[in-house]
Design an enzyme around this catalytic site. Sequence first.
Site, short mmCIF file in Angstrom:
data_model
loop_
_atom_site.label_atom_id
_atom_site.label_comp_id
_atom_site.label_asym_id
_atom_site.label_seq_id
_atom_site.Cartn_x
_atom_site.Cartn_y
_atom_site.Cartn_z
N GLY A 168 0.77 -1.23 0.00
CA GLY A 168 0.00 0.00 0.00
C GLY A 168 0.80 1.28 0.00
O GLY A 168 0.23 2.36 0.02
N PRO A 179 4.60 -4.96 -0.74
CA PRO A 179 4.45 -3.81 -1.63
C PRO A 179 4.36 -4.25 -3.09
O PRO A 179 5.05 -5.17 -3.52
CB PRO A 179 5.74 -3.02 -1.40
CG PRO A 179 6.74 -4.08 -1.09
CD PRO A 179 6.00 -5.15 -0.32
N GLY A 180 3.50 -3.59 -3.82
CA GLY A 180 3.43 -3.82 -5.26
C GLY A 180 3.79 -2.53 -5.98
O GLY A 180 4.90 -2.33 -6.48
N ARG A 181 2.83 -1.61 -5.95
CA ARG A 181 2.96 -0.33 -6.65
C ARG A 181 4.29 0.37 -6.42
O ARG A 181 4.93 0.84 -7.36
CB ARG A 181 1.82 0.59 -6.19
CG ARG A 181 1.73 1.89 -6.96
CD ARG A 181 0.73 2.84 -6.27
NE ARG A 181 -0.51 2.19 -5.94
CZ ARG A 181 -1.59 2.18 -6.72
NH1 ARG A 181 -1.58 2.79 -7.88
NH2 ARG A 181 -2.69 1.56 -6.33
N CYS A 211 -14.65 3.37 -28.22
CA CYS A 211 -15.99 3.97 -28.27
C CYS A 211 -16.58 4.13 -26.88
O CYS A 211 -17.56 3.47 -26.53
CB CYS A 211 -16.90 3.12 -29.14
SG CYS A 211 -16.17 2.82 -30.74
N GLU A 212 -15.97 4.95 -26.06
CA GLU A 212 -16.45 5.26 -24.71
C GLU A 212 -15.94 6.66 -24.38
O GLU A 212 -14.76 6.94 -24.58
CB GLU A 212 -15.81 4.34 -23.65
CG GLU A 212 -16.00 2.88 -23.85
CD GLU A 212 -16.82 2.25 -22.72
OE1 GLU A 212 -17.15 2.97 -21.76
OE2 GLU A 212 -17.13 1.07 -22.85
N TYR A 224 -0.07 -1.71 -12.17
CA TYR A 224 -1.49 -1.68 -12.53
C TYR A 224 -1.70 -1.08 -13.92
O TYR A 224 -2.66 -0.35 -14.15
CB TYR A 224 -2.31 -0.97 -11.43
CG TYR A 224 -2.07 -1.58 -10.07
CD1 TYR A 224 -2.54 -2.86 -9.80
CD2 TYR A 224 -1.33 -0.92 -9.10
CE1 TYR A 224 -2.27 -3.46 -8.57
CE2 TYR A 224 -1.07 -1.51 -7.86
CZ TYR A 224 -1.55 -2.78 -7.61
OH TYR A 224 -1.29 -3.39 -6.40
C1 LIG Z 1 -2.92 -5.28 -3.80
C2 LIG Z 1 -2.34 -5.89 -2.60
C3 LIG Z 1 -1.03 -5.57 -2.21
C4 LIG Z 1 -0.17 -4.56 -2.93
O1 LIG Z 1 -0.67 -3.27 -2.83
P1 LIG Z 1 0.21 -2.04 -3.38
O2 LIG Z 1 -0.64 -0.86 -3.12
O3 LIG Z 1 0.43 -2.28 -4.82
O4 LIG Z 1 1.47 -2.01 -2.61
C5 LIG Z 1 -0.51 -6.20 -1.10
N1 LIG Z 1 -1.23 -7.12 -0.40
C6 LIG Z 1 -2.48 -7.47 -0.76
C7 LIG Z 1 -3.21 -8.48 0.03
C8 LIG Z 1 -3.09 -6.86 -1.87
O5 LIG Z 1 -4.33 -7.20 -2.21
#
Ligand SMILES: *Cc1c(COP(=O)(O)O)cnc(C)c1O
Length: 415
Positions: A238, A273-275, A342-343, A370
């Site tokens: 997050g 973390p992803g984002r 077309c949106e 994403y």
């Molecule tokens: C989406 C998600 C993440 C990653 O969230 P980011 O905002 O991209 O860091 C981590 N844990 C869970 C369970 C998620 O669903």
Amino acid sequence: MTFHYHDGHLYAEQVPLEQIASDHGTPTFVYSRSSIETAWDCLDDAFSLRPHQICYAVKANSNLAVLDVLARRGAGFDIVSGGELARVLEAGGDPVRVIFSGVGKQVWEIDQALGAGIGCFNVESRSELDKLADRAGALGTTAPISIRVNPDVDPGTHPYISTGLKENKFGVNAEEALALYRLAADHPALSVIGLDCHIGSQISDIQPFEDALLRLLPLVDQLQREQIPLTHLDLGGGLGVTYQNEAVLDPVAYAAMVDKHLGKRALTIMLEPGRSLVADAGILLTRVVTLKENVGRHFAVTDAAMNDLIRPALYQAWQSVLPVRESTPSERARFDVVGPICETGDFLAKDRELSLVESDLLSIGSSGAYGFVMSSNYNSRPRAAEILVDRDQVIVVRERESLSDLWRGESTLPS
Ligand SMILES: *Cc1c(COP(=O)(O)O)cnc(C)c1O
């Protein structure tokens, strides 16, 4: 510098984006290896004061090459589907460092993950706990688990990506968690190892993380008193990034906050973390197809659209738009950058000051997370290519889809 101007031309590491466009076409996602590595190192170093494991959230960008770059850095992986597990294994990720999140794990996915020997299941309900115990028992193994607790904090982010409020579908509340831990501790096919939470995405402030941690620690201590000791505490992902002017969360301050509250508790810190690891490591490279003006509004219609990058349409997200060749300020106008779908919701950016002629190239910033993973074939548009740049090397890490890819697996009626 990963994406930067040199002599008026935009580069990914040592490669001009114009060269990528002319060699590989557009729209194309371009990722920078060093940018991913820098983001990883920054977070990993910040938490070096405690035993920790970062598990990259695969859903942010699941390209095999991205997973490979991170696996080589020692990453674990947070997965939410059997498909993501298959990708991690294909990319050479270590199953022991995989944690499996998600509210709807299916039996085949549970079996696949037990078979691979993943590190932990983040359990989100009583039903899932029972299912997991059954499958582990049937397969003659034990399932390592943590319970995902919903700490009921407001992360102050977009409602679609806010997951830690009590009315959300995610996790269980602290009382129910305690009941589930007691059940799990008594079950021979389950092994309690951790506690998990994830409160949302694109969070720019430390406060919600601190609130969540303070709500989890009493449960950790209660479990300790009940002889259900935990080995890790998973604080989820997050961490926000700067798309426009959002503050970014300082990983060092985040780590210091966690360290302070954990005190003497001997817990490995896990993060998902992803984002924050990949967003700024990618751009979407697109070409202007048509310029037009309707009642005084300027539109730049690009060959990328909402099917390639849905964040602006879905979350009203703002992402930067940069000309690949720097323009002269005198000829500027304010443009809506839109796709051909077309949106009316098909836009990449609104009201941006740019100087454009047809066939100019644009770079849509912070598209590494994403982006491609949320793309579709809507309007029968082949999905974009993905390219990873490593210094002066250009690696095609996913080919652009061909027209016949569009109907792969489909058929017409039997004659
Ligand atoms: C989406 C998600 C993440 C990653 O969230 P980011 O905002 O991209 O860091 C981590 N844990 C869970 C369970 C998620 O669903």
